[in-house]
Each structure stands twice: as structure tokens, then as C-alpha cells.
Design a protein around this motif. Structure first.
Motif, mmCIF file in Angstrom:
data_model
loop_
_atom_site.group_PDB
_atom_site.id
_atom_site.type_symbol
_atom_site.label_atom_id
_atom_site.label_comp_id
_atom_site.label_asym_id
_atom_site.label_seq_id
_atom_site.Cartn_x
_atom_site.Cartn_y
_atom_site.Cartn_z
ATOM 1 N N LEU A 1 0.836 -1.209 0.000
ATOM 2 C CA LEU A 1 0.000 0.000 0.000
ATOM 3 C C LEU A 1 0.868 1.254 0.000
ATOM 4 O O LEU A 1 0.599 2.210 -0.734
ATOM 5 N N LEU B 1 -2.743 5.037 7.869
ATOM 6 C CA LEU B 1 -3.085 4.641 6.501
ATOM 7 C C LEU B 1 -4.200 5.536 5.972
ATOM 8 O O LEU B 1 -4.165 5.961 4.811
ATOM 9 N N GLU B 2 -5.180 5.838 6.815
ATOM 10 C CA GLU B 2 -6.303 6.677 6.381
ATOM 11 C C GLU B 2 -5.827 8.043 5.881
ATOM 12 O O GLU B 2 -6.260 8.514 4.825
ATOM 13 N N ILE C 1 -8.325 -5.768 7.642
ATOM 14 C CA ILE C 1 -8.210 -4.292 7.644
ATOM 15 C C ILE C 1 -7.539 -3.809 8.931
ATOM 16 O O ILE C 1 -6.630 -2.965 8.899
ATOM 17 N N LEU D 1 -12.630 4.207 -0.222
ATOM 18 C CA LEU D 1 -11.472 3.585 0.436
ATOM 19 C C LEU D 1 -11.451 3.890 1.933
ATOM 20 O O LEU D 1 -11.165 3.009 2.749
ATOM 21 N N ASN E 1 -11.773 1.101 4.785
ATOM 22 C CA ASN E 1 -10.596 1.051 5.657
ATOM 23 C C ASN E 1 -10.935 1.230 7.141
ATOM 24 O O ASN E 1 -10.082 1.039 7.995
ATOM 25 N N THR E 2 -12.173 1.584 7.455
ATOM 26 C CA THR E 2 -12.558 1.660 8.878
ATOM 27 C C THR E 2 -12.683 0.262 9.480
ATOM 28 O O THR E 2 -12.654 0.099 10.698
ATOM 29 N N ASN F 1 -3.893 -1.894 9.093
ATOM 30 C CA ASN F 1 -3.770 -0.545 9.653
ATOM 31 C C ASN F 1 -2.757 -0.483 10.794
ATOM 32 O O ASN F 1 -1.931 0.432 10.857
ATOM 33 N N TYR G 1 0.740 -0.916 9.283
ATOM 34 C CA TYR G 1 1.104 0.293 8.534
ATOM 35 C C TYR G 1 1.606 1.366 9.507
ATOM 36 O O TYR G 1 2.643 1.992 9.276
ATOM 37 N N ILE H 1 -4.239 7.679 2.513
ATOM 38 C CA ILE H 1 -5.279 7.476 1.479
ATOM 39 C C ILE H 1 -5.896 8.826 1.105
ATOM 40 O O ILE H 1 -6.055 9.156 -0.075
ATOM 41 N N LEU I 1 -7.642 -3.366 -0.166
ATOM 42 C CA LEU I 1 -8.638 -2.849 0.776
ATOM 43 C C LEU I 1 -10.084 -3.248 0.461
ATOM 44 O O LEU I 1 -10.858 -3.546 1.369
#
Length: 319
Positions: free
Chosen positions: A97, A138-139, A123, A154, A158-159, A127, A130, A142, A115
Motif C-alpha cells: 500500500l 493509513l487513512e 483491515i 477507500l 478502511n474503517t 492498519n 502500517y 489514502i 482494501l
């Protein structure tokens, strides 16, 4: 209606001797020349957990770092596959990612493959890894690298807040199918937020029932509706969620085919799919590939790759 399948990997945890494997790898790399076949025969038949044990046995037995030794002895695509195999799963995905969002341009397909097909547990692990590796969220990356409806999709997936109830509610499926119909085909313009909310939050079992209901109401698949209502990255992302819900192995069979189709092989995609699915559902991917393209994964890989690179990919596919 398509039922979900029992996931079957090609690599299974079984009895093995980490010290014996470490010895075999040491022997394959010692002296003049490298015995690539010996390296492939060990690493392509072990799970990620077993490979980490082999690396520990290698270090305690020889005082050397197995990954460094492998990198110094190997090259090209074979080295890439071996390094991917020696990287813990979630570390591999987190790095994938990060690389997709680094440098010029974003590799959106990688973000989608990782994702939009993932479970909540995957997920959460991605996270956490990452953040541990890169000391950033990561959020936020993104949001910094994507935009618009694609970014919102995304961020939503991603949550890791997808409902995980194993049973599907027919009433909710009917309501959601109707809402998707009204938000897309029955509306001037498209209400993307309805698609996002339903596809990012419902369980995969619930979505399968909704897909069935949508077809009953509209006379065609939700995939067809998405293709006519959306374009670009958001279309790619929504289709990945729907196809994964319908049959995750079929989605990856299609992606495997994409990586081998046309001029040149998309090696990064091919390595990613083979390495990540080998321990999850590669047997299912192989079955779906056969059904969809009337040839085996072995034939497809053999026709597009060669040498030790081909050998290790086939080994990971259980051939």
C-alpha cells in the motif's frame, strides 16, 4: 444465488523441521553458485509462519540473516517472490500500500485489491502494521493520495466496520436493492453515497443476498449497473467490493488473468496475487480460473513466465 465457498489454500501447516530446512538453504547458498531449485523446493512448500521459524533457525544455527543471504544470492523476479514470501503477511500488504501511494502517481488497482476485498480482521491488522512500520495513519495517506468518491469509498472500507453477521436479512436485502436501484439507474445522475454506504458496511453474506434481489428487480446484475453509472477508479473499487462479495476467489482469478493478459506480464500483480492467495484460497482461485477461462492456472503461468520464476510461482500454486 451464489453461495460462499470453503476457502482452501495450497499451503497448509504440516509437520516440518525448521532446522533441516535451514540446513538445506545454507547448503544451497554455500560455496560456488546457488542451487535455486533447492531454495524453491523449501520456500514454496512452507507457510509464512513456517518460513519465519526457518529464518530463526538459520540465524541461531549460522549466525546469519536468511533474507539478506537470499537477496545476495538471488536476482530478478525470483528474488522478488522470495523476499515477498519471507515478509510477514500484513507487513507485505502494508508495504504494498505504501509503495502504491509513493512517488509519482498512485497505483489505484493495488489499493483496491488490498482494501476493497478485505475482511474487518485483515483491515485492522493492515492498519496496525502500517502505523508500526511508517509511523503514520493509513487513512491520512489514502486521503492525501486519492480524491472524490474513490477516496470516500477507500476511507469507508478502511474503517473495518463492515457488519460481520453470518446470516443475511431478506428484508434488508430487498430495501438495499431498491435503494441502489433508486440511487443509480432510476435517478438523473447517480447518488454515490448510497452505493458507498451499502457496499462498504453490509456483510459479504448480506451483499450476496442483495445482489440476488437487485437482479430480480432490475433484470441484470449490479456489476452491469455500476459499469453504466460509474467510471474510473470509483467504478473499479465498487466492482471489486461486489465481485468479492459474490465470490472472492473468482475476483482474484480474474485479476490473475489480467496480470497475464495482453502484451507483457504485469509481474507485480502476478506476484502479489500468487503470494497472498497461496495461504488463503488458491485452490478456489484455480478452480474459478479453470471455469472462467477454460485453462488451468499452471498453463497460464507456464505460457507467460520461465525459468526459476515460473518454477516458484507454480510451486506456490501447488503444482
Amino acid at each position: 444465488m451464489q453461495q460462499q465457498y470453503q476457502e482452501t489454500p495450497t499451503l497448509l501447516e504440516g509437520p516440518f523441521d525448521a532446522s533441516a530446512d535451514a540446513q538445506a538453504l545454507r547448503k544451497a547458498m554455500k560455496g560456488f553458485g546457488t542451487d535455486e531449485t533447492a531454495i524453491i523446493s523449501v520456500l514454496s512448500k512452507r507457510t509464512g509462519n513456517q518460513r519465519l521459524q526457518i529464518a530463526q533457525a538459520f540465524k541461531s544455527g549460522f549466525g546469519k540473516d536468511l533474507v539478506k543471504d537470499l537477496k545476495s544470492e538471488l536476482g530478478g523476479r525470483l528474488e522478488e517472490v522470495v523476499v515477498a514470501l519471507m515478509t510477514p503477511r500484513y507487513e507485505f500488504l502494508a508495504k504494498k500500500l505504501k509503495k502504491a501511494m509513493s512517488g509519482i502517481g498512485t497505483k489505484e488497482k493495488t489499493l483496491v485489491d488490498v482494501l476493497c476485498t478485505a475482511t474487518n480482521t485483515e483491515i485492522r491488522e493492515i492498519n496496525a502494521t502500517y502505523h508500526r512500520l511508517f509511523n503514520r495513519s493509513l487513512e491520512s495517506d489514502i486521503q492525501g493520495d486519492t480524491s472524490g468518491h474513490f477516496c470516500r469509498l477507500l476511507v469507508s472500507v478502511n474503517t473495518g466496520a463492515r457488519d460481520e453477521s453470518p446470516t443475511a436479512d431478506p428484508g434488508m436485502a430487498s430495501q438495499d436493492a431498491q435503494a441502489l436501484l433508486q440511487a443509480g439507474e432510476k435517478k438523473m445522475g447517480t447518488d454515490e453515497s448510497t452505493f458507498n454506504m451499502i457496499l462498504a458496511r453490509r456483510s459479504f453474506a448480506q451483499l450476496r443476498l442483495t445482489l440476488h434481489e437487485y437482479e430480480r428487480l432490475s433484470g441484470h446484475s449490479l456489476e452491469k449497473a455500476i459499469q453504466s453509472e460509474f467510471s474510473g477508479d470509483i467504478e473499479t473499487g465498487l466492482l471489486a467490493v461486489v465481485k468479492s462479495a459474490r465470490n472472492r476467489a473468482a475476483y482474484f482469478a480474474e485479476r490473475l488473468h489480467d496480470s497475464l493478459a495482453g502484451m507483457g506480464t504485469k509481474d507485480d500483480d502476478l506476484i502479489f496475487i500468487v503470494v497472498t492467495r497461496a495461504e488463503i484460497d488458491m485452490e478456489n482461485v484455480k478452480q474459478e480460473y479453470n471455469k472462467m477461462y477454460h485453462k488451468s492456472v499452471a498453463q497460464a503461468i507456464s505460457g507467460d513466465t520461465s525459468g526459476d520464476y515460473k518454477k516458484i510461482l507454480l510451486g506456490l500454486c501447488g503444482m
